[in-house]
Design a protein around this motif. Sequence first.
Motif, PDB file in Angstrom:
ATOM      1  N   GLY A   8      46.389  31.012  43.986  1.00  0.00           N
ATOM      2  CA  GLY A   8      46.237  32.458  43.927  1.00  0.00           C
ATOM      3  C   GLY A   8      47.502  33.237  43.658  1.00  0.00           C
ATOM      4  O   GLY A   8      47.453  34.460  43.489  1.00  0.00           O
ATOM      5  N   SER A  17      47.631  43.979  43.844  1.00  0.00           N
ATOM      6  CA  SER A  17      47.105  43.115  44.900  1.00  0.00           C
ATOM      7  C   SER A  17      46.969  41.682  44.409  1.00  0.00           C
ATOM      8  O   SER A  17      46.783  41.432  43.217  1.00  0.00           O
ATOM      9  CB  SER A  17      45.724  43.608  45.348  1.00  0.00           C
ATOM     10  N   ARG A  19      45.318  37.745  46.150  1.00  0.00           N
ATOM     11  CA  ARG A  19      44.693  37.057  47.265  1.00  0.00           C
ATOM     12  C   ARG A  19      45.062  35.586  47.193  1.00  0.00           C
ATOM     13  O   ARG A  19      44.701  34.904  46.230  1.00  0.00           O
ATOM     14  CB  ARG A  19      43.176  37.205  47.229  1.00  0.00           C
ATOM     15  N   SER A  21      44.891  31.704  48.635  1.00  0.00           N
ATOM     16  CA  SER A  21      43.976  30.809  49.339  1.00  0.00           C
ATOM     17  C   SER A  21      44.711  29.528  49.700  1.00  0.00           C
ATOM     18  O   SER A  21      45.616  29.100  48.986  1.00  0.00           O
ATOM     19  CB  SER A  21      42.772  30.465  48.461  1.00  0.00           C
ATOM     20  N   PHE A  67      48.979  43.535  54.345  1.00  0.00           N
ATOM     21  CA  PHE A  67      48.450  42.177  54.218  1.00  0.00           C
ATOM     22  C   PHE A  67      47.408  41.921  55.302  1.00  0.00           C
ATOM     23  O   PHE A  67      47.515  42.435  56.423  1.00  0.00           O
ATOM     24  CB  PHE A  67      49.562  41.146  54.372  1.00  0.00           C
ATOM     25  N   THR A  68      46.422  41.080  54.967  1.00  0.00           N
ATOM     26  CA  THR A  68      45.403  40.682  55.929  1.00  0.00           C
ATOM     27  C   THR A  68      45.181  39.179  55.845  1.00  0.00           C
ATOM     28  O   THR A  68      44.925  38.655  54.753  1.00  0.00           O
ATOM     29  CB  THR A  68      44.076  41.402  55.670  1.00  0.00           C
ATOM     30  N   SER A  70      42.947  35.839  57.004  1.00  0.00           N
ATOM     31  CA  SER A  70      41.597  35.512  57.446  1.00  0.00           C
ATOM     32  C   SER A  70      41.331  34.037  57.154  1.00  0.00           C
ATOM     33  O   SER A  70      42.104  33.392  56.450  1.00  0.00           O
ATOM     34  CB  SER A  70      40.560  36.390  56.751  1.00  0.00           C
ATOM     35  N   PHE A  79      43.059  32.512  54.002  1.00  0.00           N
ATOM     36  CA  PHE A  79      43.304  33.508  52.968  1.00  0.00           C
ATOM     37  C   PHE A  79      44.435  34.445  53.389  1.00  0.00           C
ATOM     38  O   PHE A  79      44.685  34.645  54.580  1.00  0.00           O
ATOM     39  CB  PHE A  79      42.047  34.343  52.714  1.00  0.00           C
ATOM     40  N   GLN A  81      45.161  38.278  51.955  1.00  0.00           N
ATOM     41  CA  GLN A  81      44.947  39.401  51.053  1.00  0.00           C
ATOM     42  C   GLN A  81      46.195  40.267  51.084  1.00  0.00           C
ATOM     43  O   GLN A  81      46.590  40.753  52.150  1.00  0.00           O
ATOM     44  CB  GLN A  81      43.728  40.209  51.478  1.00  0.00           C
ATOM     45  N   ASN A  83      47.961  43.594  49.580  1.00  0.00           N
ATOM     46  CA  ASN A  83      47.789  44.862  48.873  1.00  0.00           C
ATOM     47  C   ASN A  83      49.103  45.636  48.865  1.00  0.00           C
ATOM     48  O   ASN A  83      50.012  45.345  49.637  1.00  0.00           O
ATOM     49  CB  ASN A  83      46.709  45.701  49.556  1.00  0.00           C
TER      50      ASN A  83
END
Length: 124
Positions: A8, A17, A19, A21, A67-68, A70, A79, A81, A83
């Motif tokens: 990714g 952005s 993402r 993985s 950032f997130t 998960s 993951f 994410q 942004n």
Amino acid sequence: QVQLVESGGGLVQAGGSLRLSCAASGRAFSTYVMAWFRQAPGKERDIVAGLTWSGGTYYADSVKGRFTISRDNVKKTLFLQMNSLKPEDTAVYYCALDSYGVRVGVRTPEYEYWGQGTQVTVSS
């Protein structure tokens, strides 16, 4: 034995952005602490975000709100994410697994397994 494979990464303009993985294989995934680290040229490898098996999270101050982290325990995938990316986010990003911890460790020796890394480049 655990194998971690990141994907990714890429080149993105500032404000964009991505993402990331991290696919895990080999052992049970859902009960482990997982984290993302990053390393820019000439700098140490620092934690970006971490996630415990119970859902507890940790974020570095520099990425909070952007950032997130998960995970999908069925697909054994972690993951990140990202942004509102900034040029200072440019680095190689690594996925890491701690099979003994119950909280997110912030130091690299706390993680036994590492992916090969994926390059993220943010242009200004």
